[in-house]
Scaffold this motif. Sequence first.
Motif, mmCIF file in Angstrom:
data_model
loop_
_atom_site.group_PDB
_atom_site.id
_atom_site.type_symbol
_atom_site.label_atom_id
_atom_site.label_comp_id
_atom_site.label_asym_id
_atom_site.label_seq_id
_atom_site.Cartn_x
_atom_site.Cartn_y
_atom_site.Cartn_z
ATOM 1 N N THR A 155 0.817 -1.214 0.000
ATOM 2 C CA THR A 155 0.000 0.000 0.000
ATOM 3 C C THR A 155 0.842 1.251 0.000
ATOM 4 O O THR A 155 0.321 2.348 -0.166
ATOM 5 C CB THR A 155 -0.914 0.032 1.230
ATOM 6 O OG1 THR A 155 -0.146 -0.160 2.390
ATOM 7 C CG2 THR A 155 -1.976 -1.042 1.130
ATOM 8 N N SER A 156 2.125 1.118 0.199
ATOM 9 C CA SER A 156 3.049 2.243 0.155
ATOM 10 C C SER A 156 4.415 1.692 -0.235
ATOM 11 O O SER A 156 4.592 0.467 -0.319
ATOM 12 C CB SER A 156 3.117 2.943 1.522
ATOM 13 O OG SER A 156 3.986 2.257 2.393
ATOM 14 N N PRO A 157 5.410 2.549 -0.456
ATOM 15 C CA PRO A 157 6.737 2.046 -0.799
ATOM 16 C C PRO A 157 7.391 1.188 0.277
ATOM 17 O O PRO A 157 8.359 0.484 -0.003
ATOM 18 C CB PRO A 157 7.544 3.334 -1.026
ATOM 19 C CG PRO A 157 6.527 4.328 -1.479
ATOM 20 C CD PRO A 157 5.304 4.016 -0.674
ATOM 21 N N THR A 158 6.847 1.208 1.497
ATOM 22 C CA THR A 158 7.449 0.411 2.579
ATOM 23 C C THR A 158 6.473 -0.544 3.253
ATOM 24 O O THR A 158 6.890 -1.545 3.822
ATOM 25 C CB THR A 158 8.040 1.336 3.661
ATOM 26 O OG1 THR A 158 7.018 2.239 4.129
ATOM 27 C CG2 THR A 158 9.214 2.145 3.109
ATOM 28 N N VAL A 159 5.181 -0.271 3.211
ATOM 29 C CA VAL A 159 4.190 -1.072 3.933
ATOM 30 C C VAL A 159 3.546 -2.089 2.994
ATOM 31 O O VAL A 159 2.983 -1.731 1.954
ATOM 32 C CB VAL A 159 3.104 -0.199 4.566
ATOM 33 C CG1 VAL A 159 2.063 -1.072 5.269
ATOM 34 C CG2 VAL A 159 3.720 0.789 5.540
ATOM 35 N N GLY A 160 3.641 -3.359 3.381
ATOM 36 C CA GLY A 160 3.065 -4.407 2.557
ATOM 37 C C GLY A 160 2.555 -5.566 3.381
ATOM 38 O O GLY A 160 2.818 -5.651 4.590
ATOM 39 N N PHE A 161 1.827 -6.477 2.734
ATOM 40 C CA PHE A 161 1.223 -7.625 3.399
ATOM 41 C C PHE A 161 1.384 -8.870 2.541
ATOM 42 O O PHE A 161 1.401 -8.793 1.318
ATOM 43 C CB PHE A 161 -0.254 -7.356 3.681
ATOM 44 C CG PHE A 161 -0.467 -6.255 4.670
ATOM 45 C CD1 PHE A 161 -0.726 -6.533 5.994
ATOM 46 C CD2 PHE A 161 -0.371 -4.931 4.266
ATOM 47 C CE1 PHE A 161 -0.895 -5.515 6.913
ATOM 48 C CE2 PHE A 161 -0.535 -3.907 5.178
ATOM 49 C CZ PHE A 161 -0.801 -4.192 6.510
#
Length: 419
Positions: A155-161
């Motif tokens: 969802t962002s350049p650093t936050v993922g799932f």
Amino acid sequence: MTYSMKSTRRSVLLSLIISLTLSISATGVQQKRTTSKKRPRYKAIFEPVSYKGDLQFTDVFFVTDKVGWLSGSVGYRKGGVILHTKDGGDTWSIQLGDVQSSEQTYGQLRFLDEKHGFAVQPASPGDHKLLRTTDGETWEVSGTVPQHRGDYAFTSPTVGFTSTGNQILRTVDAGRTWKEVFACETTVEVEGLIRKAGCHFNSLHFPTRDVGYAIGESPQVKEVFVAKTEDGGSSWKVWTVLPGGSSHEGDVFFTDEETGFVRLWDGKFFGTTDGGQTWRGMAGTDGSGKPEIKFADRHVGWSVAPYGPFNYTVDGGKRWAVREIKFPTRVNAFSLPRRDRGYVVGDHGMIYRYRVVPVDYTTSGMIEAPMMPAAGSADLIPDFVAPNARQPDRAATRMTTGPRSPESRSLRKLPGLAR
């Protein structure tokens, strides 16, 4: 007197003949104009813009109609590359890898915009490499993703799932570290006995940063599990739908917070307009080969199977049609950045570009395709079923029983706009 009357009659008759002739002539011109107005001026085609090299493409992702990336290799265990284009596939450059190398293939492209994206490279044994670009040009290894995962999204350049087993993991450092944010554990009834069961998530999608969905399955019960977050992943609700269905190797896509579609293991499509609470079967679809579902916008969506079936909708999924389109080799992936531009890729360097062209346009190897409505069109083609479109006999079935709510532990979020 007699001569004068005869002369007058002749004049009147001549006037009538001239008048009638002019009227017929004008009608003919008008009919000609009307006919020419109705004659189609444009058509939709897939045209070959294939890569000049025997590569096996694994994925394609376009963020605009012209800017996109391809992943693939010469073989699974050699020649892995990521290619980039800025001109809609007319030319490609290698951004990462070398076709002469021993590097394994790349795949599972995920992009947020023209600068930020991710890709995965298998590693044996162990977790797979997660690579990222922050400028749209150069790539670096930013971390890993689980080897046995269902899906992953950022969802962002650093936050993922990512999902693995019955867990959903979260990263806040572009995959360098992962932490569990949700473990799916439910209570089910099997042969009259109550037992705990875990569910395994297979596909993730997030129409907004706050609202996200996951679909999963359980070995203990044959139903589809739906998980939803509405607060950016701080909490989750889980329920079961579609008794008898299996989401194994399934796919999910939502066009907004409430409207979404799934393709199940058996190839059947279902849609929801109430946030996954109830689902109805989509007539006129063929999910053989387990194709993904992708939408260019809230109206136009595709699902392109490996061999032949090309599913599409132009009215937000209310109606679907399927046409048999025979590409030269199997389709491995597709991208739909805009309703009038799409890309289909496969083995042996195959790349086909979808676009709308003048009706008299021709090029070698082009394939006729269904016409998508123009951007901003108010009337979305009332009768959109293409000539010779194949319509499987499958009645739409509405699930009126609603969701079943098994007990589950509190969850946290699962974003992932880049999918």
